[in-house]
Design an enzyme around this catalytic site. Structure first.
Site, short mmCIF file in Angstrom:
data_model
loop_
_atom_site.label_atom_id
_atom_site.label_comp_id
_atom_site.label_asym_id
_atom_site.label_seq_id
_atom_site.Cartn_x
_atom_site.Cartn_y
_atom_site.Cartn_z
CB CYS A 2 -0.94 0.07 1.20
SG CYS A 2 -1.89 -1.42 1.44
NE ARG A 27 4.52 1.83 -0.40
CZ ARG A 27 5.71 1.60 0.13
NH1 ARG A 27 6.78 2.00 -0.49
NH2 ARG A 27 5.83 0.98 1.29
CD1 TRP A 73 -0.79 -5.87 -4.22
CD2 TRP A 73 -0.46 -6.74 -2.19
NE1 TRP A 73 -0.46 -7.19 -4.38
CE2 TRP A 73 -0.24 -7.75 -3.15
CE3 TRP A 73 -0.30 -7.06 -0.84
CZ2 TRP A 73 0.13 -9.06 -2.82
CZ3 TRP A 73 0.07 -8.36 -0.51
CH2 TRP A 73 0.28 -9.34 -1.49
CG ASN A 99 2.33 0.31 3.88
OD1 ASN A 99 2.03 -0.83 3.51
ND2 ASN A 99 3.54 0.81 3.74
N GLY A 100 0.66 -1.83 6.14
CA GLY A 100 1.27 -2.80 7.05
C GLY A 100 0.27 -3.88 7.41
CD GLU A 485 14.05 -11.45 -14.50
OE1 GLU A 485 13.85 -12.06 -13.44
OE2 GLU A 485 13.55 -10.34 -14.74
CE LYS A 489 10.38 -9.66 -15.48
NZ LYS A 489 11.33 -9.05 -14.60
CD GLU A 492 6.79 -9.90 -13.05
OE1 GLU A 492 6.40 -9.48 -11.96
OE2 GLU A 492 7.97 -9.76 -13.44
CG HIS A 508 17.91 -35.06 -14.09
ND1 HIS A 508 18.48 -36.27 -13.79
CD2 HIS A 508 18.87 -34.33 -14.71
CE1 HIS A 508 19.75 -36.28 -14.18
NE2 HIS A 508 20.01 -35.11 -14.74
CE LYS A 607 9.14 -1.76 -10.45
NZ LYS A 607 9.64 -2.81 -11.35
C1 AGP Z 1 10.08 -8.41 -10.98
O1 AGP Z 1 9.61 -8.43 -12.28
C2 AGP Z 1 9.13 -8.67 -9.95
N1 AGP Z 1 8.03 -7.79 -10.05
C3 AGP Z 1 9.60 -8.97 -8.55
O2 AGP Z 1 10.05 -10.27 -8.58
C4 AGP Z 1 10.68 -8.09 -7.89
O3 AGP Z 1 11.90 -8.24 -8.54
C5 AGP Z 1 10.79 -8.46 -6.40
O4 AGP Z 1 9.59 -8.18 -5.77
C6 AGP Z 1 11.93 -7.76 -5.70
O5 AGP Z 1 11.76 -6.38 -5.70
P1 AGP Z 1 12.94 -5.39 -5.35
O6 AGP Z 1 13.99 -5.58 -6.38
O7 AGP Z 1 12.31 -4.04 -5.40
O8 AGP Z 1 13.43 -5.75 -3.98
#
Ligand code: AGP
Length: 612
Positions: A2, A27, A73, A99-100, A485, A489, A492, A508, A607
């Site tokens: 949040c 957030r 969030w 927030n929390g 990665e 990507k 997500e 395996h 994010k």
């Molecule tokens: C990346 O595409 C993601 N949204 C997520 O995995 C991100 O890298 C992760 O939450 C870590 O965030 P930070 O680098 O801000 O710590």
């Protein structure tokens, strides 16, 4: 998670809040709300993004110079209008954003219900504002005192802004483990989850410490106390005026803009650090603690998600070049498993946002255990940066798309320079190799530009594959973390189920998944792994998998092995993770686009993950 934005002062508050909330949507964007005080309280809440809230308030009363806003969030309670913040107390007198997570909310809620309190939402936050009112009324306290006393009974984490509509000349703020910045300006106080939204109004900021309560008055006076009621002399930090550009420009999404910014962001990351004249890498954070870095025999890297993947690449590079043992840990595991940390160990935290709760907790644990902590972060003045013994910035500029792109390549670029730097300090590399690598890094921005030219080819390929609901990404050596990665990507932002594997691991187990409906993206850009990889490709092809081969322009691999080929510029092998990740970013972008997904704000995500 949040985002919180509030203002008290001489200006119209509503536009400040809306502008700030838009910058804080990284957030969370499940719902948004605003409370404005102007004689009476105007409270507006809407499920969805800040723009939905903006539309909802159109034509309604929004004037006033005291307001608070929130972008959510969801943790407790579904995304909905009624679970959106701000929340009000039983009498409607108090209004609060939070927030929390209030961990003992169930206990407090039961207690309050027994005392006749009713609840309008499913959130833990509403419990907190009700609990504060209960304290305020029962003991006839000022709001500040009620907040201080109530928070002593609260278990969990919080950043709160709260006001009393009966005394609307002040705002009370408090925080524990979730960030809260207070901007000091001639026209009033700006309060936000990070300093970004206030950087165009002021350069003076106070970062509240854990378990501190602040009172900000409309006449410009303020005071801060701790939960034991001791006065705190807060430190005012200078922040630089932000030049960050929050526009998408001509791009249809922030993600695409950020992908195409990479030649510039990498240039930014390397420009002051490549010391060609002295055949050296300038990393102030390392140079200032040179003896420590020279003597270390073990580095532990902590991070989450994409940053963890960057850490894995760091492990390969540092071990290979500097001969230092490296362990890479998920911050969320590291923080709870009582890890062994030896004298001379260095703990490196990697984070784009600098606010990820697990990474921050891992860093704090490392600090407590006496390790030297070093962070690689993108966001200046972020909490992780402020809690580290030493910091190097990725310098990628603000990243808004939830899917990390330019921050990832920045992290890997920085880690590559760090590996070379350590090798120089530890004398595990000869000067001609250093020279070769510096030259290669210097060319990186141009080569990234070259890799971006694959855009149209990738668009055509992905158009044919975007209806498939599964995908595999394979690589060996330095390209294995890149495969992880690429899979992250894709899932997500396009919601396609994807997995990354070291190519040799296929037999395996995962090879059982291969059939004519399974696209397999294979990263063949590192020559040292090529021969072995070709055998792995053959194994997939003979099981009818759809092979998408990502290779260097000059590599000779039989075209028969692949259904589709994406060719990118050749680079020095230690830099291949950076170049290889460019087509993977574009693949996920187009997959999400063809599937009609929200590219910048995918479902269920935020994010910055500021809850554990
Ligand atoms: C990346 O595409 C993601 N949204 C997520 O995995 C991100 O890298 C992760 O939450 C870590 O965030 P930070 O680098 O801000 O710590």
């Amino acid at each position: 998670m949040c985002g919180i934005m509030a203002y008290i002062g001489k200006k119209e508050a509503y536009p400040i809040i809306i502008d700030g909330l838009k910058k804080l949507e990284y957030r969370g964007y499940d719902s948004a709300g605003v409370a404005i005080m102007n004689g009476s309280l105007s409270l507006y809440k809407k499920q969805g993004k800040v723009t939905f809230l903006e539309d909802f308030t159109d034509g309604k009363k929004t004037n006033g110079n005291l307001a608070m806003g929130h972008t959510r969030w969801a943790t407790h309670g579904i995304p909905s209008d009624y679970n959106a913040h701000p929340h009000t107390s039983q009498s409607g007198r108090l209004v609060m954003v939070h927030n929390g997570i209030i961990e003992n909310y169930e206990f407090l809620k039961t207690l309050l219900k027994e005392k006749g309190f009713n609840f309008k939402s499913d959130t833990d936050s509403e419990v907190l504002v009700q609990f504060i009112e209960w304290y305020q009324v029962k003991y006839a306290l000022t709001l500040k005192e009620a907040v201080r006393r109530a928070l002593q009974d609260v278990e969990g984490t919080y950043a709160i802004v709260i006001m009393d509509t009966i005394a609307p000349n002040k705002i009370i703020v408090a925080k524990k483990e979730n960030p809260l910045a207070i901007g000091l300006a001639d026209d009033g106080f700006y309060i936000a989850s990070d300093a970004g939204p206030m950087s165009k109004y002021t350069s003076e900021v106070i970062y509240l410490n854990d378990e501190e309560v602040g009172e900000l008055n409309i006449d410009g006076s303020f005071s801060v106390i701790d939960l034991e009621n001791n006065e705190i002399a807060s430190i005012v930090t200078s922040i630089s005026k932000s030049n960050d550009n929050y526009d998408k420009g001509s791009f249809d999404s922030y993600m695409l803009k950020e992908i195409f910014q990479q030649p510039d962001t990498i240039k930014n990351c390397i420009s002051t650090r490549l010391d060609v004249a002295n055949n050296n890498i300038d990393l102030k954070a390392v140079d200032e603690h040179k003896r420590l870095f020279k003597n270390t025999n073990r580095i532990i890297i902590v991070g989450c998600g994409t940053s963890w993947h960057a850490g894995l690449i760091g492990e390969y590079l540092i071990e290979a070049l500097a001969n230092v043992s490296v362990e890479v840990e998920y911050a969320s595991e590291f923080r709870y498993r009582n890890p062994v940390i030896n004298q001379n160990d260095i703990v490196i935290a990697i984070s784009q946002s600098g606010e990820t709760a697990d990474t921050l907790a891992a860093l704090k644990l490392a600090n407590e255990k006496g390790a030297f902590t070093y962070s690689l972060v993108n966001t200046p003045e972020s909490t992780i940066a402020r809690h580290s013994d030493s910091v190097s910035y990725i310098k990628a500029g603000v990243e808004i798309g939830v899917a990390s792109t330019k921050a990832f390549t920045g992290q890997v670029t920085l880690l590559t320079m760090l590996a070379i730097k350590l090798a120089i300090i530890k004398e595990t590399i000869n000067p001609s190799e250093v020279q070769k690598y510096i030259k290669a890094i210097h060319q990186l921005p141009t080569l990234v530009e070259g890799a971006l030219k694959t855009k149209n080819v990738i668009k055509k390929i992905v158009k044919k594959l975007s209806n498939n609901n599964n995908a595999l990404f394979l690589g060996r050596g330095l390209n294995f973390p890149v495969a992880l990665e690429g899979a992250l990507k894709l899932k997500e932002i396009s919601y396609i189920h994807a997995e990354g594997y070291p190519a040799a691991e296929m037999k395996h187990g995962p090879i059982a998944l291969i059939d004519e409906n399974m696209p397999v993206f294979i990263l063949a850009t590192n020559d040292s792994a090529l021969n072995k990889l070709v055998s792995n490709i053959q194994e997939i092809k003979s099981r009818k998998g759809i092979v998408v081969l990502i290779k260097n322009e000059d590599q000779i691999i039989s075209k028969e092995l692949a259904d589709y080929v994406i060719e990118i510029p050749k680079v020095e092998e230690i830099l291949c993770p950076i170049i290889s990740s460019i087509p993977l970013q574009l693949i996920s972008y187009y997959a999400a686009k063809f599937r009609g997904c929200n590219i910048d704000q995918p479902r269920n995500l935020a994010k910055s993950v500021t809850v554990e």
